[in-house]
Design a protein around this motif. Structure first.
Motif, mmCIF file in Angstrom:
data_model
loop_
_atom_site.group_PDB
_atom_site.id
_atom_site.type_symbol
_atom_site.label_atom_id
_atom_site.label_comp_id
_atom_site.label_asym_id
_atom_site.label_seq_id
_atom_site.Cartn_x
_atom_site.Cartn_y
_atom_site.Cartn_z
ATOM 1 N N ILE A 264 0.841 -1.206 0.000
ATOM 2 C CA ILE A 264 0.000 0.000 0.000
ATOM 3 C C ILE A 264 0.871 1.249 0.000
ATOM 4 O O ILE A 264 0.617 2.212 -0.743
ATOM 5 C CB ILE A 264 -0.943 -0.008 1.221
ATOM 6 C CG1 ILE A 264 -1.998 -1.114 1.072
ATOM 7 C CG2 ILE A 264 -1.623 1.349 1.391
ATOM 8 C CD1 ILE A 264 -2.850 -1.324 2.308
ATOM 9 N N MET A 265 1.915 1.260 0.845
ATOM 10 C CA MET A 265 2.806 2.424 0.906
ATOM 11 C C MET A 265 3.458 2.690 -0.446
ATOM 12 O O MET A 265 3.576 3.842 -0.882
ATOM 13 C CB MET A 265 3.872 2.195 1.982
ATOM 14 C CG MET A 265 3.339 2.254 3.405
ATOM 15 S SD MET A 265 4.479 1.573 4.637
ATOM 16 C CE MET A 265 5.943 2.554 4.357
ATOM 17 N N ALA A 266 3.893 1.622 -1.124
ATOM 18 C CA ALA A 266 4.518 1.793 -2.438
ATOM 19 C C ALA A 266 3.511 2.338 -3.449
ATOM 20 O O ALA A 266 3.830 3.237 -4.247
ATOM 21 C CB ALA A 266 5.085 0.457 -2.916
ATOM 22 N N LYS A 267 2.284 1.807 -3.412
ATOM 23 C CA LYS A 267 1.237 2.289 -4.321
ATOM 24 C C LYS A 267 0.952 3.772 -4.080
ATOM 25 O O LYS A 267 0.835 4.568 -5.031
ATOM 26 C CB LYS A 267 -0.037 1.473 -4.104
ATOM 27 C CG LYS A 267 -0.023 0.092 -4.727
ATOM 28 C CD LYS A 267 -0.659 0.139 -6.100
ATOM 29 C CE LYS A 267 -0.933 -1.251 -6.640
ATOM 30 N NZ LYS A 267 -1.480 -1.204 -8.012
ATOM 31 N N GLU A 268 0.818 4.141 -2.815
ATOM 32 C CA GLU A 268 0.505 5.528 -2.477
ATOM 33 C C GLU A 268 1.648 6.460 -2.889
ATOM 34 O O GLU A 268 1.412 7.557 -3.408
ATOM 35 C CB GLU A 268 0.242 5.643 -0.971
ATOM 36 C CG GLU A 268 -1.043 4.975 -0.505
ATOM 37 C CD GLU A 268 -2.274 5.696 -1.015
ATOM 38 O OE1 GLU A 268 -2.476 6.873 -0.654
ATOM 39 O OE2 GLU A 268 -3.031 5.082 -1.795
ATOM 40 N N ALA A 269 2.895 6.030 -2.652
ATOM 41 C CA ALA A 269 4.045 6.868 -3.016
ATOM 42 C C ALA A 269 4.124 7.056 -4.527
ATOM 43 O O ALA A 269 4.397 8.166 -5.017
ATOM 44 C CB ALA A 269 5.332 6.236 -2.487
ATOM 45 N N MET A 270 3.885 5.991 -5.287
ATOM 46 C CA MET A 270 3.928 6.111 -6.749
ATOM 47 C C MET A 270 2.826 7.035 -7.252
ATOM 48 O O MET A 270 3.047 7.853 -8.154
ATOM 49 C CB MET A 270 3.799 4.720 -7.388
ATOM 50 C CG MET A 270 5.038 3.855 -7.243
ATOM 51 S SD MET A 270 4.988 2.360 -8.268
ATOM 52 C CE MET A 270 3.659 1.449 -7.483
ATOM 53 N N GLU A 271 1.639 6.908 -6.674
ATOM 54 C CA GLU A 271 0.523 7.760 -7.092
ATOM 55 C C GLU A 271 0.791 9.222 -6.753
ATOM 56 O O GLU A 271 0.512 10.127 -7.553
ATOM 57 C CB GLU A 271 -0.757 7.277 -6.412
ATOM 58 C CG GLU A 271 -1.996 8.068 -6.787
ATOM 59 C CD GLU A 271 -3.231 7.541 -6.091
ATOM 60 O OE1 GLU A 271 -3.992 8.361 -5.538
ATOM 61 O OE2 GLU A 271 -3.431 6.307 -6.089
ATOM 62 N N ARG A 272 1.367 9.449 -5.582
ATOM 63 C CA ARG A 272 1.615 10.819 -5.135
ATOM 64 C C ARG A 272 2.666 11.515 -5.992
ATOM 65 O O ARG A 272 2.592 12.723 -6.226
ATOM 66 C CB ARG A 272 2.052 10.784 -3.670
ATOM 67 C CG ARG A 272 2.116 12.144 -3.003
ATOM 68 C CD ARG A 272 2.130 12.037 -1.488
ATOM 69 N NE ARG A 272 3.132 11.115 -0.986
ATOM 70 C CZ ARG A 272 2.856 9.953 -0.409
ATOM 71 N NH1 ARG A 272 1.595 9.560 -0.281
ATOM 72 N NH2 ARG A 272 3.825 9.166 0.028
ATOM 73 N N HIS A 273 3.648 10.769 -6.488
ATOM 74 C CA HIS A 273 4.746 11.379 -7.242
ATOM 75 C C HIS A 273 4.678 11.077 -8.739
ATOM 76 O O HIS A 273 5.640 11.362 -9.468
ATOM 77 C CB HIS A 273 6.087 10.898 -6.681
ATOM 78 C CG HIS A 273 6.316 11.300 -5.253
ATOM 79 N ND1 HIS A 273 6.686 12.573 -4.882
ATOM 80 C CD2 HIS A 273 6.196 10.594 -4.097
ATOM 81 C CE1 HIS A 273 6.799 12.635 -3.565
ATOM 82 N NE2 HIS A 273 6.509 11.452 -3.061
ATOM 83 N N GLY A 274 3.579 10.495 -9.189
ATOM 84 C CA GLY A 274 3.407 10.248 -10.612
ATOM 85 C C GLY A 274 4.388 9.240 -11.179
ATOM 86 O O GLY A 274 4.848 9.388 -12.319
#
Length: 714
Positions: free
Chosen positions: A329-339
């Motif tokens: 989840i953390m990896a998904k959220e970080a990727m989404e936040r930084h494009g």
């Protein structure tokens, strides 16, 4: 409000009993206290799901069922023995240093789980002096709390499902596998009093007594290893003894020798102790501050840095999978936040097969919502009956596997390893081995994430501390050899206390560590300057270790990487190695071949191969040492001259062996074919019977239809 039957002396309770109940819980609570003696030196804290719109009459109702004073909990109230405390409406209850703490329920925090909240705080505050009881109720409140109680050495009781008016909470608590007793409420007090009266629970008997019975400890470890394939010898003594004492208390066994005999007679107790030893409490986003530090400062940088390949995480000791899914989840959220768009694979491993099965399903009780924001729940979970299941796109990122961190090979090319609150249960010798594996697994600049009570010990030359408080480290990419000695103990030595349970354990372990280092240094020097090139192989013909310069003796074959000695051997060595090693393992005797032709640097020379079985160690696979000597050198005195190798004879023998194996395989295959043909005939006969039955039913149906028409005509 407080009602008192009589004055009681202020005293500290021997144990704190947290009771959780919801719908249908009033009857169960009354049945429990009706059978509970007023003098037990226990304190009882009852946490119920209460309506915020109505005044609770629990104090008045319960006072009629017990002689103990019953109190409505107040902020800062000290918990005393032989007293009952009830949670007030609109409040969450916790405990700190034996005093109750009240907090208002948050109106915006989503699902409220007061039983989990209290039991977790009770576990942290009182550790092994805690007892959790889950009674009738709907939902899954209390599920996380009982796991926390069990992890820190407490005891768990759950109302039996058939006696509960609403079995949701009892069923969820039982499904965790941590319940020590499953009983109707009226039978709980008797078992509870027997448990707290046990010498190890009451403190009348010291834990050190277990460590003095080395023979019984050895038999217990042997039984565990035989039934579970896990060796607990080098786990921390305090952890082992605490878990054993708890099982002795639960089974009402006072003598350690008797408990070992009980363990040997009842395999179910072996599994119960095994589960107790492996109990691991985990949750989604456990230790939020550390998770936030990892995600915002270091995980994002890792995702930005690696863009041309798959990014690999390894969660070692993943238990039921919450931490592995949290990292995903953390990896998904970080990727989404930084494009960013990256391919991420999370490998999650644990030694407990049942935990891995739970993790793979991705199904959790609704109570996990207490650890998650509504946004995360809506985004990565969906409701399945009364539970929450991980969304498929997240489950596909995580691969779960059963894996023994101590014995099995580590994963490779890893960019982040998370191993939290596992190393604290291991002695330094195993911790060092695990860190060596992590150092081997991690790519340079890879991240290592440990628990708050763990550190890298003597591995400071391989890891750089990025955040000391939250235990985040970076791999420096320094290669270290991983050598671990297999020690064979004589019968007399086995009767001595196990190495991990010596009262002078620290000095002894340090001495063993120094001795191992000296031996490794000696072997390095001897291999370079005196010993002939040699390898160690197992029964599967796999090379376990190389010694000396092997150039010219082995080559790297094309295809998937493997260490099969017959595939890697150069020239004519494949046949003598295959036949010789198998013969040595079969007979247990040394073997020597001479005059084997080998071409090196356009020159042909003769070599001598020596194969020697290594001393066996119980619990480890058999190994053999293979030495390669040039014929122009004098033979080592430890061996005889050996037999001259004749390629034709050895090839013929090898062919005969293979033909025998082929014949055996053909016979097995023929037997299997005959069994399948017989089964096919039986299925054909069954199919014909079903067809006949179908025809009869069809005929009966037609007759009924005809009768129906006649009746209709009449």
């Amino acid at each position: 409000m407080t009602t008192r039957k009589k004055k009681t002396a202020s005293q500290r309770p021997s144990h704190f009993v947290g009771i959780g109940a919801s719908a249908g819980g009033l009857e169960a609570i009354e049945a429990f206290f009706k059978n509970m003696p007023p003098r037990s030196n226990l304190a009882f804290i009852v946490v119920q799901h209460l309506s915020p719109d109505y005044k609770s009459l629990m104090v008045e109702l319960l006072s009629k069922k017990t002689e103990m004073p019953v109190h409505r909990a107040e902020d800062g109230m000290e918990v005393l023995a032989d007293n009952v405390y009830l949670i007030p409406p609109k409040k969450n209850l916790t405990i700190f240093h034996g005093k109750l703490v009240l907090n208002d329920k948050g109106s915006t925090q989503g699902i409220n789980l007061p039983i989990d909240i209290f039991l977790r705080s009770l576990a942290e505050d009182q550790a092994e002096r805690t007892i959790a009881i889950i009674l009738s109720g709907t939902g899954s409140d209390g599920t996380r709390g009982v796991r926390a109680i069990k992890e820190l050495g407490g005891m768990v009781m759950v109302q039996s499902e058939e006696s509960a008016k609403f079995d949701g909470m009892p069923r969820a608590a039982i499904s965790t596998g941590v319940a020590d007793y499953v009983l109707p409420p009226e039978k709980m007090p008797e078992q509870l009093l027997a448990y707290v009266a046990h010498p190890y629970v009451s403190g009348e008997r010291q834990s050190d007594l277990l460590l003095q019975d080395a023979d019984a400890l050895t038999r217990l470890f042997a039984e565990l290893r035989d039934k579970t394939r896990v060796d607990f010898t080098h786990y921390k003594p305090s952890t082992i003894t605490r878990r054993i004492e708890r099982r002795m208390s639960v089974n009402q066994i006072g003598d350690f020798e008797n408990y070992v005999e009980y363990l040997q007679r009842y395999p179910g107790e072996v599994q119960a102790l095994y589960r107790d030893l492996l109990i691991g409490v985990t949750s989604f986003f456990r230790d939020p501050e550390a998770m936030q530090e990892l995600e915002e400062k270091w995980l994002t940088g890792l995702l930005r840095r690696i863009s041309d390949r798959e990014i690999r995480f390894w969660v070692a000791g993943c238990s039921t999978g919450e931490e592995a899914y949290t990292l995903a989840i953390m990896a998904k959220e970080a990727m989404e936040r930084h494009g960013l768009s990256r391919v991420i694979k999370v490998f999650a491993t644990d030694i407990d097969r049942d935990a891995i099965m739970t993790a793979s399903s991705g199904v959790y009780p609704e109570s996990i919502a207490g650890d998650l924001t509504p946004k995360i729940v809506a985004k990565y979970f969906y409701h399945k009956e009364e539970k929450l299941q991980i969304a498929r796109h997240l489950r596909e990122m995580v691969v779960f596997a059963q894996h023994n961190l101590i014995k099995d090979p580590p994963f490779t090319n890893i960019d982040l390893i998370s191993c939290r609150n596992l190393l604290i249960y291991l002695q330094p010798v195993l911790q060092q081995k695990v860190f060596d594996m992590f150092n081997f697994s991690l790519n340079p600049d890879g991240l290592l994430f440990l628990g708050s009570s763990e550190s890298i010990g003597e591995m400071g030359d391989c890891f750089e501390a990025l955040h000391q408080k939250h235990k985040i480290y970076r791999s420096l990419g320094k290669a270290r050899s991983m050598h671990y000695d297999i020690q064979v103990r004589s019968r007399e030595e086995r009767r001595r206390p196990a190495p991990g349970f010596d009262v002078r354990g620290r000095d002894r372990r340090q001495a063993e560590s120094d001795a191992g280092r000296i031996i490794r240094q000696y072997l390095q020097v001897a291999g370079e300057h005196y010993l002939p090139p040699s390898v160690i192989v197992n029964e599967r013909l796999e090379i376990v270790h190389f010694f000396g310069d092997m150039q010219g003796y082995f080559r790297i074959p094309a295809g998937p990487a493997e260490y099969n000695i017959t595939r890697m051997a150069s020239g004519e060595m494949a046949i003598p190695l295959a036949t010789g090693i198998q013969k040595v393992f079969r007979t247990g005797e040394t073997l020597s071949y001479t005059n084997i032709r080998l071409r090196q640097n356009d020159e042909e020379r003769a070599i001598r191969i020596r194969i020697w079985p290594m001393p066996e160690a119980r619990g480890y696979e058999p190994l053999a040492a293979v030495f390669f000597e040039q014929m122009d050198r004098p033979p080592v005195a430890l061996f005889d001259e050996g037999v001259s190798f004749n390629a034709g004879e050895e090839a013929s023998q090898r062919i005969r062996d293979l033909e025998q194996e082929l014949q055996f395989a053909r016979e097995n295959l023929q037997a299997t074919i005959e069994e399948l043909e017989t089964s096919n005939e039986e299925l054909q006969a069954t199919n014909e019977e079903l067809l006949a039955s179908n025809e009869e039913l069809q005929s009966t149906n037609e007759e009924l239809q005809s009768t129906n028409e006649e009746l209709y005509t009449v």
